[in-house]
Design a protein around this motif. Structure first.
Motif, PDB file in Angstrom:
ATOM      1  N   TRP A  96       0.834  -1.204   0.000  1.00 19.78           N
ATOM      2  CA  TRP A  96       0.000   0.000   0.000  1.00 19.78           C
ATOM      3  C   TRP A  96       0.869   1.255   0.000  1.00 19.78           C
ATOM      4  N   LEU A  97       1.933   1.235   0.795  1.00 20.01           N
ATOM      5  CA  LEU A  97       2.806   2.404   0.877  1.00 20.01           C
ATOM      6  C   LEU A  97       3.487   2.692  -0.451  1.00 20.01           C
ATOM      7  N   HIS A  98       3.809   1.642  -1.193  1.00 23.86           N
ATOM      8  CA  HIS A  98       4.505   1.819  -2.472  1.00 23.86           C
ATOM      9  C   HIS A  98       3.545   2.040  -3.640  1.00 23.86           C
ATOM     10  N   SER A  99       2.246   1.892  -3.393  1.00 25.06           N
ATOM     11  CA  SER A  99       1.276   1.990  -4.495  1.00 25.06           C
ATOM     12  C   SER A  99       1.172   3.398  -5.061  1.00 25.06           C
ATOM     13  N   LYS A 100       1.621   4.398  -4.301  1.00 27.22           N
ATOM     14  CA  LYS A 100       1.545   5.787  -4.774  1.00 27.22           C
ATOM     15  C   LYS A 100       2.901   6.331  -5.214  1.00 27.22           C
ATOM     16  N   ASP A 101       3.895   5.463  -5.293  1.00 27.39           N
ATOM     17  CA  ASP A 101       5.237   5.932  -5.645  1.00 27.39           C
ATOM     18  C   ASP A 101       5.274   6.552  -7.048  1.00 27.39           C
ATOM     19  N   LYS A 102       4.574   5.947  -7.997  1.00 27.13           N
ATOM     20  CA  LYS A 102       4.648   6.416  -9.376  1.00 27.13           C
ATOM     21  C   LYS A 102       3.322   6.956  -9.897  1.00 27.13           C
ATOM     22  N   HIS A 103       2.231   6.322  -9.514  1.00 26.43           N
ATOM     23  CA  HIS A 103       0.933   6.680 -10.076  1.00 26.43           C
ATOM     24  C   HIS A 103      -0.100   6.883  -8.976  1.00 26.43           C
ATOM     25  N   ASN A 104      -1.139   7.627  -9.302  1.00 25.70           N
ATOM     26  CA  ASN A 104      -2.236   7.827  -8.366  1.00 25.70           C
ATOM     27  C   ASN A 104      -3.545   7.881  -9.141  1.00 25.70           C
ATOM     28  N   TYR A 105      -4.645   7.859  -8.404  1.00 27.57           N
ATOM     29  CA  TYR A 105      -5.963   7.784  -9.033  1.00 27.57           C
ATOM     30  C   TYR A 105      -6.281   9.015  -9.876  1.00 27.57           C
ATOM     31  N   ALA A 106      -5.815  10.185  -9.461  1.00 28.21           N
ATOM     32  CA  ALA A 106      -6.120  11.413 -10.192  1.00 28.21           C
ATOM     33  C   ALA A 106      -5.360  11.484 -11.512  1.00 28.21           C
ATOM     34  N   ASP A 107      -4.070  11.176 -11.471  1.00 29.67           N
ATOM     35  CA  ASP A 107      -3.249  11.292 -12.680  1.00 29.67           C
ATOM     36  C   ASP A 107      -3.575  10.205 -13.695  1.00 29.67           C
ATOM     37  N   TYR A 108      -3.887   9.015 -13.217  1.00 30.86           N
ATOM     38  CA  TYR A 108      -4.322   7.954 -14.129  1.00 30.86           C
ATOM     39  C   TYR A 108      -5.598   8.378 -14.855  1.00 30.86           C
ATOM     40  N   PHE A 109      -6.547   8.946 -14.103  1.00 28.57           N
ATOM     41  CA  PHE A 109      -7.813   9.368 -14.692  1.00 28.57           C
ATOM     42  C   PHE A 109      -7.568  10.434 -15.759  1.00 28.57           C
ATOM     43  N   ARG A 110      -6.699  11.381 -15.470  1.00 26.12           N
ATOM     44  CA  ARG A 110      -6.391  12.435 -16.438  1.00 26.12           C
ATOM     45  C   ARG A 110      -5.759  11.849 -17.694  1.00 26.12           C
ATOM     46  N   THR A 111      -4.822  10.930 -17.519  1.00 24.83           N
ATOM     47  CA  THR A 111      -4.153  10.317 -18.671  1.00 24.83           C
ATOM     48  C   THR A 111      -5.152   9.592 -19.571  1.00 24.83           C
ATOM     49  N   HIS A 112      -6.030   8.798 -18.962  1.00 25.76           N
ATOM     50  CA  HIS A 112      -6.975   8.011 -19.761  1.00 25.76           C
ATOM     51  C   HIS A 112      -8.059   8.878 -20.392  1.00 25.76           C
ATOM     52  N   SER A 113      -8.528   9.893 -19.694  1.00 27.69           N
ATOM     53  CA  SER A 113      -9.578  10.746 -20.258  1.00 27.69           C
ATOM     54  C   SER A 113      -9.040  11.581 -21.417  1.00 27.69           C
ATOM     55  N   LEU A 114      -7.859  12.163 -21.258  1.00 23.02           N
ATOM     56  CA  LEU A 114      -7.265  12.932 -22.352  1.00 23.02           C
ATOM     57  C   LEU A 114      -6.885  12.018 -23.517  1.00 23.02           C
ATOM     58  N   GLY A 115      -6.427  10.829 -23.195  1.00 27.47           N
ATOM     59  CA  GLY A 115      -6.098   9.872 -24.247  1.00 27.47           C
ATOM     60  C   GLY A 115      -7.318   9.502 -25.073  1.00 27.47           C
TER      61      GLY A 115
END
Length: 266
Positions: A96-115
């Motif tokens: 869980w602690l390492h799950s936010k090292d590179k990606h997060n829910y907000a940035d993933y959403f932005r990447t997929h929506s803009l894509g």
């Protein structure tokens, strides 16, 4: 080749050429308002809504998205508290602690929506923030200039405008630490649905309404799928109480077997 076959082939070519010439000579009409910078029919309220403002699939995918984000933030907070108190961390805590090292829910959403927006832009031949002149079959869209800026297709403007508004809300939620309670998660879900409703209210093109729904649905689904691969599984979070496992009475015909290696590694 037989003479009859050659004659038939020649006739087909001549007919095809005549058809193309006649088509080019006629005054063409172009009724795809989504590709034009200024639609021939001004956008307005639709009397018959074939695609609901937010489809059931969109509502469900958004709910799953915000609840997954809330659960992740809660689990990460627990793991951080244990780490700060110098408590022993489980395998799940560390993940869980390492799950936010590179990606997060907000940035993933932005990447997929803009894509998704750019995917529609390419597939539907929309003009979107193009710095070069785009030449279409019967018209052209001018390139960027300082006075007029970008001349985008109507479909691109609507879809990109909605996505930018949604991502602004999602990024603000990220800045405050993500949804930590049911109330915060519900507020985020409602805010996104409100934007979708407001943006679709003045869109009479049902095809474009579908693209708006599909973009939000896709971004939410893909984000949850991506994050699930980076977070602990149900098996990772299963904790075994060794003392209880060893001492718990079993049936008279059963053996009290404990796989210590497996239990310790959980």
């Amino acid at each position: 080749m037989k003479k009859s076959t050659m004659l038939a082939f020649t006739a087909a070519l001549l007919m095809s050429a005549a058809s193309i010439t006649g088509h080019a000579a006629s005054a063409p009409t172009y009724d795809d308002n989504l590709i034009l910078p200024n639609p021939a029919s001004a956008p307005g309220l639709s009397n018959v809504v074939l695609v609901p403002v937010a489809s059931p699939q969109v509502v469900q995918s958004l709910h799953d998205y915000v609840k997954a984000w809330e659960n992740a933030e809660q689990k990460i907070a627990i793991a951080k508290a244990k780490r700060d108190n110098h408590e022993q961390l489980t395998k799940a805590d560390k993940k869980w602690l390492h799950s936010k090292d590179k990606h997060n829910y907000a940035d993933y959403f932005r990447t997929h929506s803009l894509g998704r927006v750019h995917g529609f832009e390419t597939a539907l031949n929309w003009n979107g923030e193009n710095r070069n002149k785009n030449e279409y079959e019967y018209f052209e869209t001018p390139k960027y200039n300082e006075k007029d800026g970008f001349v985008n297709s109507y479909g691109y403007n609507v879809l990109r405008g909605m996505v930018d508004r949604v991502n602004e809300v999602v990024q603000k939620q990220k800045q405050v630490g993500g949804p930590m309670t049911d109330e915060e998660a519900q507020a985020l879900e409602d805010a996104i649905l409100d934007i979708l409703a407001q943006e679709q209210e003045h869109v009479s093109n049902e095809e474009l309404r579908h693209y708006m729904n599909e973009t939000i649905w896709f971004a939410a689904k893909e984000t949850v799928k991506n994050k699930a691969s980076e977070e602990p599984t149900a098996a990772d979070e299963h904790v075994v109480d060794l003392r209880k496992a060893i001492n718990e009475p079993m049936g008279s015909n059963d053996y009290n077997k404990v796989d210590l290696r497996s239990a310790i590694q959980q």
